[in-house]
Structure formats: C-alpha cells, structure tokens
Design an enzyme around this catalytic site. Structure first.
Site: not given
Lengths: 266, 257
Positions: B111, B108, B65
């Site tokens: 993910e 992220g 992220a």
C-alpha cells in the site's frame, strides 16, 4: 520409508572452489525419489550460498547420470501426491529454478544415461560434458507423459524446435557423439577421464571473475525471453553491476600491469 | 530531527528516505509512518527538494504492518486511535515520490509503494496483500489503489487469495514502471527522480495533481480541471523559459516560479 532416512541420496564435495554434487542412488540409476529431490535442493542451496564455491558440477554415481523419476517410489504410485502437476511444481520446478537462478556456472558431467527428469536436470545445467557412455533420453513420451522439469524450455533452445520435437516425441536415445553434434553437450570426453576433465575445467572457471560469470548467466537466460531492445537494456543493467566489482578493477589493473589477473569473486 | 525508524538524506534536489527497521523487514509501525509522513511534509515545504525517493534498502521494501501492534486491538480502540490519519496525509504530498522496491512489498508495504507516484521494482520484488490470511482486509488503500492500478479481476485475486505477484507480473499489469536487477534499483529510481527534478517544479506538481485527480472524477470534470491547470501554468516564468529555450534550441533553466 525403509531407506529414505538412512540413504544418503546426494553427496557434496568441495574442492578448490568447485562444489561437486553427486546423485547417489546408483542401484536405482540415481532415480529421483522425494528424498533425492529434497537433498539435491539442499545441496544446490548450500553451494549457491557458499562464497568459497565458484563453480558447480553435477554428476551421477555408478552407471547412470540420472534415470529420472523413480517410478516405484511409493509417493508417486500410491497417490500421496494426487496430481502430477503438483508433484512437478513442488519437487522439480524449485530445483530447476534454483539452478538457473544460481549466479555460478553449473556443469553436468554426464557419465551415463540422463533420462526423463534426469535429462531435464542435465539440460538445466549451464554446460554439459559427456562421456562416451553418456546419453540423453527425453523418455517422458515412452510412458505416456510430456516433458517436464524444464525440458520443453531448454531442449528447444539448445537444439532448435524441430529437433526438440523429434527427440521429445520419439523419446529416442541421443548418444554422446550426436549430442555434441547437435549442441546438446559441449564436449565429449573418454569415460575414464570425464570427472577429471570436468573438474579441471570447473576449477578454471572457479578462478574467474565469478560475479561477471554469474551476470553473464543472468543476461544470457534473460536474453532468451526478450527482444533486442530488452536484451540491450539488460546488458546495460548488468554492466553497471559488473563495473562496480572488485574483480573488474583487478581485471583492468592486471591488464595494465601486464600480469595475469587474480580474481576473488567479489 | 532525530529519526528512530527511517534515515533521511539527499542527493542534489532529490530527498531520499530509507525505511529502516532491518530486524523486522521494515514492518510499518505507527511510529515509522508518523516519521515518514512528517519527513515527506518537510520535504514538500523545502524549495530545494524537487522529487522524493522512498526506499526500503537492498533487501526488502516493507513486509507489512506491525502485526504485534494490532493483534489484540478492538474495533473501537483502532478506530479511536485513528492510525490511518497519517496515511491520509500521505496523499496530500504534492511533490512526486518514487518508490524503489527490492524484495517484499506486502500488506502495508504494498500500500505504501502504491501511495507513491512511480515504482521501480527489482527482479526479485513481490507485491501482495496477504491481509485475508489474518482474517482482515487491507486498510490503507489496498483495495482502492490496487484496483485502480491493476484492474478488478487481478485486484480481487490478490486481495481474496493473498497471492503475491512477481515484479514481472506487476510490470505487465502496469503496477510498476520498470523492472531492473536488484543491485540497480536505487540507482534507476534515483535517475528517474533526477530526471523529474530537472523539470519545471510547478508544472510537475500540477501534472501530479491532475493525474491523481483523474481517479476521483468524471472524464468531463477531469478534462475541465486539466484545462484550468494548463491555463494556470501560463502565469509561470518557467513556461516562458521553457518555450523560449525550445525556440532557441537550448536546455531550459527552470526556477520554480
């Protein structure tokens, strides 16, 4: 601390597409101290990244190729590195991985004794030229250790597990002639001509289709870890990549035009 | 549509989305996720697209992220901004998404790859949830999809230590579908997409739905649901065509009806 700052433990020369890495602690038979580990890794990264370098030689200055870990290196003796496992992981494993992952041929010019981690270093090269004064010594057992720095992997694959057991359990010397006989070295060369002949051979390789040679290296190492189906699929993957290189195009074109190819490693 | 953080193209019936923030290793800021989700929804609506390829390019998938975006945020600010709302829309995409992962898929990025339906990984791919080292935990599925994909012990290890796993490890625990040389990742992912794109589209969507449903339900309910979807497909023309083609020993010509 006395020497490490000023001592140039590794020299790197580049000539006609060949990177020549020389271990340079001749007074200590090119034993590894921490600085040598660091400098050798830096030299390997340098030649790995340099597109002008398309083949690599590793050799030793003076009488020895490399006598392995410097047993008097203070970091090894006085416990700055508390665990030998961590020492191997941090100092040696990255070297061996950098060599196997480099997509260029690496040739050891074994000019003298290659002992312990020095033997491992030679075995992790893709080929070995050896002088009549060269020898391989899996010396670990002599001081109460097991092989490290890749010797367990490379040795048994090069000479078969039965011979590997013998060499690693006895730590006996393997002279140049025997080394060639059992597949530990590729070629025996008179001592005075070792570097010259290795360099000539490396220069030839450096004129080759370097991407294809690098992919060959990847595929051969991969095949040692996989089953037939896996190796076949990996060959297909690798050929997909090779088929898109400029050198492949040049190879085909030169063949049809009945002239020698001019590969550029692209 | 103008894109700032992604690039969109298509190859036949496969829609291709490239995460494109090369200077920051494709760090996933809210703008990128928003563009990505919007594009996925558009492709989901486009009947000429049957499968979606998501790639980060030939160096990195996504290194995580955008930390700079979050560093000084408070709990309330983050909660009220509801930044995961876009992530929630991700899981409502009905068409299959294949991730092509080269290099890092961290935080992220990991993910996002796991939110896709299949993953083709490069030999140099690394999957990790390093949030613990920032004093937080994964927030976009990293404790949920990871656990379902690799099992409790391995998920715990990754989430608690932040240690990344290699492509080969990811393959051996079932996180990724295949491991190929980095140069070929997109090619292989595209082949996989094209293979799926040739199947009957309604069946493909319901198959995806049924597999995903298995994570959210009991086996009995899941089997019941699967049976309903199975019956439902016998109302499609593609079922008739598929079975007819099989009998006639020819390739089926699916229409998506």
């Amino acid at each position: 601390m006395e020497n490490t700052q000023v001592e140039q433990t590794v020299t790197l020369l580049k000539e006609d597409g060949v990177g020549i890495i020389t271990l340079n602690r001749p007074h200590l038979f090119n034993a590894f101290n921490t600085q040598l580990n660091i400098d050798l890794l830096a030299a390997l990264k340098d030649v790995g990244k340099d597109p002008e370098v398309r083949a690599v030689i590793i050799t030793g200055a003076g009488k020895a190729f490399c006598s392995g870990q410097d047993l008097s290196d203070r970091s090894a003796v006085q416990g700055e590195v508390p665990s030998l496992g961590d020492s191997v992981r941090k100092r040696y494993n990255p070297l061996i991985l950098a060599m196997t992952e480099m997509e260029k041929p690496i040739i050891a010019a074994v000019n003298g004794a290659a002992a312990g981690a020095g033997c491992s270093l030679a075995l992790a090269c893709d080929m070995r030229f050896i002088s009549d004064r060269g020898k391989f010594v899996e010396a670990f057992v002599r001081i109460g250790l097991a092989p490290d720095s890749g010797s367990s992997w490379f040795l048994s694959r090069l000479v078969g597990v039965g011979r590997a057991m013998e060499l690693a359990m006895t730590g006996r010397n393997v002279g140049a002639e025997e080394a060639v006989q059992i597949g530990l070295a590729n070629k025996l060369v008179p001592h005075d001509r070792l570097l010259e002949e290795t360099l000539a051979f490396a220069k030839q390789l450096a004129q080759g289709p370097t991407r294809a040679i690098g992919l060959t290296k990847r595929a051969l190492y991969k095949a040692l870890d996989t089953d037939v189906a896996g190796a076949l699929e990996y060959e297909a993957q690798v050929q997909e990549i090779a088929g898109k290189t400029k050198d492949f195009h040049e190879g085909i074109t030169s063949f049809l035009e009945k002239r020698p190819p001019r590969y550029r490693g692209e | 549509m103008e894109y700032q953080y992604i690039q969109v193209s298509r190859d036949g019936e496969v829609g291709r989305i490239l995460l494109y923030r090369p200077k920051v290793l494709n760090a996933l800021n809210t703008g990128l996720i928003s563009e990505l989700v919007q594009t996925l929804e558009d492709m989901d609506q486009d009947p000429t697209i049957r499968c979606i390829l998501l790639t980060g390019g030939n160096r990195v998938f996504a290194a995580g992220a955008d930390i700079g975006e979050m560093a000084t945020a408070t709990s309330a600010e983050l909660m009220l901004s509801n930044q995961f709302a876009d992530w929630d829309r991700l899981r409502r995409i009905k068409k299959p998404i294949v991730a092509a992962v080269v290099g890092y898929a961290f935080g992220g990025g990991c993910e996002l790859a796991m939110a896709c339906d299949m993953i083709v990984a490069a030999e140099n791919a690394r999957f990790g949830q390093p949030e613990i080292d920032l004093g937080i935990i994964p927030g976009a599925g990293g404790t949920q999809r990871l656990t379902r994909a690799v099992g409790k012990a391995r998920a715990m290890e990754m989430v608690l230590t932040g240690r990344a796993i290699t492509a080969q490890e990811a393959f051996s625990v079932g996180l990724v579908n295949s491991v190929v040389p980095a140069e070929n990742v997109e090619l292989e992912a595209m082949k996989l997409c094209q293979l799926v794109a040739r199947k009957a589209p309604v069946a493909v969507q319901l198959a995806k739905e049924s597999v995903l449903n298995s994570f959210d339900t009991t086996i009995a309910e899941g089997l019941d649901y699967e049976q309903k979807l199975f019956y439902l497909l016998f109302s499609t023309e593609d079922q008739k065509e598929g079975m007819q083609a099989f009998v006639e020993k020819r390739r089926p010509n699916f229409q998506g009806k």
